[in-house]
Design a protein around this motif. Structure first.
Motif, PDB file in Angstrom:
ATOM      1  N   ASP A  24     -16.505 107.303  48.617  1.00 57.74           N
ATOM      2  CA  ASP A  24     -17.576 106.776  47.777  1.00 57.74           C
ATOM      3  C   ASP A  24     -18.833 107.611  47.956  1.00 57.74           C
ATOM      4  N   PHE A  25     -19.882 107.221  47.272  1.00 58.67           N
ATOM      5  CA  PHE A  25     -21.183 107.894  47.369  1.00 58.67           C
ATOM      6  C   PHE A  25     -22.234 106.799  47.572  1.00 58.67           C
ATOM      7  N   PRO A  26     -22.430 106.356  48.813  1.00 61.31           N
ATOM      8  CA  PRO A  26     -23.359 105.250  49.061  1.00 61.31           C
ATOM      9  C   PRO A  26     -24.811 105.691  48.941  1.00 61.31           C
ATOM     10  N   ARG A  27     -25.682 104.737  48.711  1.00 60.94           N
ATOM     11  CA  ARG A  27     -27.105 105.032  48.796  1.00 60.94           C
ATOM     12  C   ARG A  27     -27.477 105.084  50.269  1.00 60.94           C
ATOM     13  N   PHE A  28     -28.058 106.194  50.683  1.00 63.99           N
ATOM     14  CA  PHE A  28     -28.565 106.320  52.038  1.00 63.99           C
ATOM     15  C   PHE A  28     -30.033 106.724  51.950  1.00 63.99           C
ATOM     16  N   GLY A  29     -30.758 106.415  52.984  1.00 66.89           N
ATOM     17  CA  GLY A  29     -32.168 106.748  53.051  1.00 66.89           C
ATOM     18  C   GLY A  29     -32.768 106.029  54.227  1.00 66.89           C
ATOM     19  N   GLN A  30     -34.065 105.799  54.172  1.00 64.39           N
ATOM     20  CA  GLN A  30     -34.692 105.058  55.248  1.00 64.39           C
ATOM     21  C   GLN A  30     -34.181 103.628  55.212  1.00 64.39           C
ATOM     22  N   PRO A  31     -33.625 103.128  56.323  1.00 69.11           N
ATOM     23  CA  PRO A  31     -32.966 101.816  56.324  1.00 69.11           C
ATOM     24  C   PRO A  31     -33.869 100.702  55.824  1.00 69.11           C
ATOM     25  N   GLY A  32     -33.318  99.916  54.890  1.00 69.56           N
ATOM     26  CA  GLY A  32     -34.029  98.747  54.392  1.00 69.56           C
ATOM     27  C   GLY A  32     -35.044  99.026  53.313  1.00 69.56           C
ATOM     28  N   LEU A  33     -35.218 100.295  52.917  1.00 67.99           N
ATOM     29  CA  LEU A  33     -36.218 100.631  51.900  1.00 67.99           C
ATOM     30  C   LEU A  33     -35.678 100.284  50.525  1.00 67.99           C
ATOM     31  N   ARG A  34     -36.392  99.444  49.781  1.00 70.26           N
ATOM     32  CA  ARG A  34     -35.922  99.007  48.471  1.00 70.26           C
ATOM     33  C   ARG A  34     -36.177 100.085  47.423  1.00 70.26           C
ATOM     34  N   PRO A  35     -35.259 100.291  46.499  1.00 68.60           N
ATOM     35  CA  PRO A  35     -35.509 101.234  45.413  1.00 68.60           C
ATOM     36  C   PRO A  35     -36.676 100.767  44.561  1.00 68.60           C
ATOM     37  N   PRO A  36     -37.569 101.670  44.185  1.00 69.55           N
ATOM     38  CA  PRO A  36     -38.708 101.255  43.359  1.00 69.55           C
ATOM     39  C   PRO A  36     -38.285 101.045  41.909  1.00 69.55           C
ATOM     40  N   ALA A  37     -39.050 100.254  41.201  1.00 68.36           N
ATOM     41  CA  ALA A  37     -38.790 100.055  39.774  1.00 68.36           C
ATOM     42  C   ALA A  37     -39.080 101.339  39.011  1.00 68.36           C
ATOM     43  N   VAL A  38     -38.308 101.566  37.964  1.00 66.10           N
ATOM     44  CA  VAL A  38     -38.527 102.748  37.126  1.00 66.10           C
ATOM     45  C   VAL A  38     -39.714 102.478  36.205  1.00 66.10           C
ATOM     46  N   PRO A  39     -40.715 103.358  36.190  1.00 58.58           N
ATOM     47  CA  PRO A  39     -41.879 103.128  35.328  1.00 58.58           C
ATOM     48  C   PRO A  39     -41.522 103.253  33.853  1.00 58.58           C
ATOM     49  N   ASP A  40     -42.344 102.687  32.995  1.00 61.55           N
ATOM     50  CA  ASP A  40     -42.100 102.752  31.551  1.00 61.55           C
ATOM     51  C   ASP A  40     -42.179 104.179  31.019  1.00 61.55           C
ATOM     52  N   HIS A  41     -43.068 104.968  31.587  1.00 62.69           N
ATOM     53  CA  HIS A  41     -43.268 106.336  31.116  1.00 62.69           C
ATOM     54  C   HIS A  41     -43.258 107.281  32.318  1.00 62.69           C
ATOM     55  N   PRO A  42     -42.086 107.539  32.890  1.00 61.51           N
ATOM     56  CA  PRO A  42     -42.025 108.363  34.101  1.00 61.51           C
ATOM     57  C   PRO A  42     -42.429 109.807  33.827  1.00 61.51           C
ATOM     58  N   ALA A  43     -43.017 110.417  34.856  1.00 61.66           N
ATOM     59  CA  ALA A  43     -43.480 111.795  34.739  1.00 61.66           C
ATOM     60  C   ALA A  43     -43.359 112.470  36.098  1.00 61.66           C
ATOM     61  N   LEU A  44     -43.389 113.779  36.079  1.00 65.67           N
ATOM     62  CA  LEU A  44     -43.375 114.582  37.289  1.00 65.67           C
ATOM     63  C   LEU A  44     -44.717 115.302  37.393  1.00 65.67           C
ATOM     64  N   ALA A  45     -45.416 115.078  38.505  1.00 68.27           N
ATOM     65  CA  ALA A  45     -46.722 115.701  38.716  1.00 68.27           C
ATOM     66  C   ALA A  45     -46.573 116.936  39.585  1.00 68.27           C
ATOM     67  N   VAL A  46     -47.306 117.988  39.261  1.00 70.56           N
ATOM     68  CA  VAL A  46     -47.383 119.196  40.081  1.00 70.56           C
ATOM     69  C   VAL A  46     -48.821 119.308  40.571  1.00 70.56           C
ATOM     70  N   THR A  47     -49.002 119.271  41.887  1.00 69.02           N
ATOM     71  CA  THR A  47     -50.341 119.247  42.479  1.00 69.02           C
ATOM     72  C   THR A  47     -50.400 120.232  43.646  1.00 69.02           C
ATOM     73  N   GLY A  48     -51.525 120.208  44.362  1.00 69.48           N
ATOM     74  CA  GLY A  48     -51.636 121.003  45.587  1.00 69.48           C
ATOM     75  C   GLY A  48     -52.330 122.323  45.372  1.00 69.48           C
ATOM     76  N   ALA A  49     -51.776 123.382  45.939  1.00 69.61           N
ATOM     77  CA  ALA A  49     -52.406 124.701  45.932  1.00 69.61           C
ATOM     78  C   ALA A  49     -52.155 125.409  44.601  1.00 69.61           C
ATOM     79  N   VAL A  50     -52.749 124.845  43.548  1.00 63.90           N
ATOM     80  CA  VAL A  50     -52.624 125.390  42.196  1.00 63.90           C
ATOM     81  C   VAL A  50     -54.007 125.415  41.549  1.00 63.90           C
ATOM     82  N   GLU A  51     -54.172 126.284  40.563  1.00 61.25           N
ATOM     83  CA  GLU A  51     -55.442 126.307  39.824  1.00 61.25           C
ATOM     84  C   GLU A  51     -55.546 125.109  38.886  1.00 61.25           C
ATOM     85  N   HIS A  52     -54.425 124.690  38.338  1.00 56.15           N
ATOM     86  CA  HIS A  52     -54.420 123.581  37.389  1.00 56.15           C
ATOM     87  C   HIS A  52     -53.269 122.638  37.726  1.00 56.15           C
ATOM     88  N   GLU A  53     -53.575 121.373  37.932  1.00 58.90           N
ATOM     89  CA  GLU A  53     -52.521 120.397  38.152  1.00 58.90           C
ATOM     90  C   GLU A  53     -51.861 120.039  36.827  1.00 58.90           C
TER      91      GLU A  53
END
Length: 229
Positions: A24-53
């Motif tokens: 099988d392919f079980p969910r593993f991760g930090q024990p007991g951590l609940r999966p977060p709800a999926v947002p209505d409008h999910p996005a991927l942010a790029v931040t940090g050492a960049v000129e423009h986020e």
């Protein structure tokens, strides 16, 4: 559509040092951590050492970068391996080269921090993050990712242990110096499966039995937290 078959693919080939197959392919991760709800409008942010986020709606990802399919194994640091998983998404290297570099203009990048909506993060050396088989996946085995396996977006890095494969990916932070590692001090910067880099200070072979002994408890805790979601 491209399909990649990285060298870590399972089939009849032997697994990396210290690993054993699971059916099988079980969910593993930090024990007991609940999966977060999926947002209505999910996005991927790029931040940090960049000129423009940058904030990219996930609906636009495969319009910016060609979609690819990937057949690969996932190797948990606790010694189990799920083989021949069929992922679909976009190449992180191509996303970096075609979107991040021209739009964000990173300077002196040496690492990235992948951040999940569940608060989990992983530091990836840029050499590993931009490997040919690393991808931003939104589909698994022909279906959209479910919440157990990282919906709506997951980092997939087949040559690294599972703790680098961040679920519920929502951010990529660009770093011009290597940041402090997380995962309770046991995160190896490279975490390469072939080199058995399970831990930054302890030889991987010494951790096989102790880590394997934790599998039933971690699996139970993750099942319980998922059921209560």
């Amino acid at each position: 559509m491209e399909t990649a078959h990285p060298s870590t693919s399972g089939g009849l080939r032997s697994l990396p040092p210290g690993q054993h197959r699971r059916r099988d392919f079980p969910r593993f991760g930090q024990p007991g951590l609940r999966p977060p709800a999926v947002p209505d409008h999910p996005a991927l942010a790029v931040t940090g050492a960049v000129e423009h986020e940058l904030r990219v709606p996930l609906t636009e990802l495969d319009r910016l970068v060609p979609r690819i399919d990937l057949v690969a194994d996932l190797h948990c640091v606790t010694t189990w391996t799920a083989t021949d998983l069929h992922w679909s998404g976009v190449s992180l290297r191509r996303f970096w080269e075609q979107v991040v570099v021209p739009r964000c203009r990173p300077a002196g990048a040496v690492a990235v921090i992948a951040r999940g909506r569940d608060g989990v993060r992983a530091v990836l050396d840029l050499r590993d993050a931009l490997a040919d088989d690393v991808m931003l996946a939104d589909r698994l085995d022909g279906a959209p990712l479910d919440n157990l396996h990282g919906a709506p977006l997951r980092l997939v890095s087949p040559r690294q242990y599972g703790y680098k494969n961040i679920k519920h990916l929502c951010g990529i932070e660009v770093c011009d110096t290597v940041p402090a590692l997380g995962y309770s001090g046991s995160e190896h910067l490279r975490a390469r499966v072939a080199q058995e880099e399970r831990h930054p200070r302890i030889a991987g072979r010494l951790l096989r039995l102790p880590y394997r002994a934790t599998i039933p408890l971690i699996a139970w805790l993750n099942r319980r937290s998922a059921a209560s979601d």
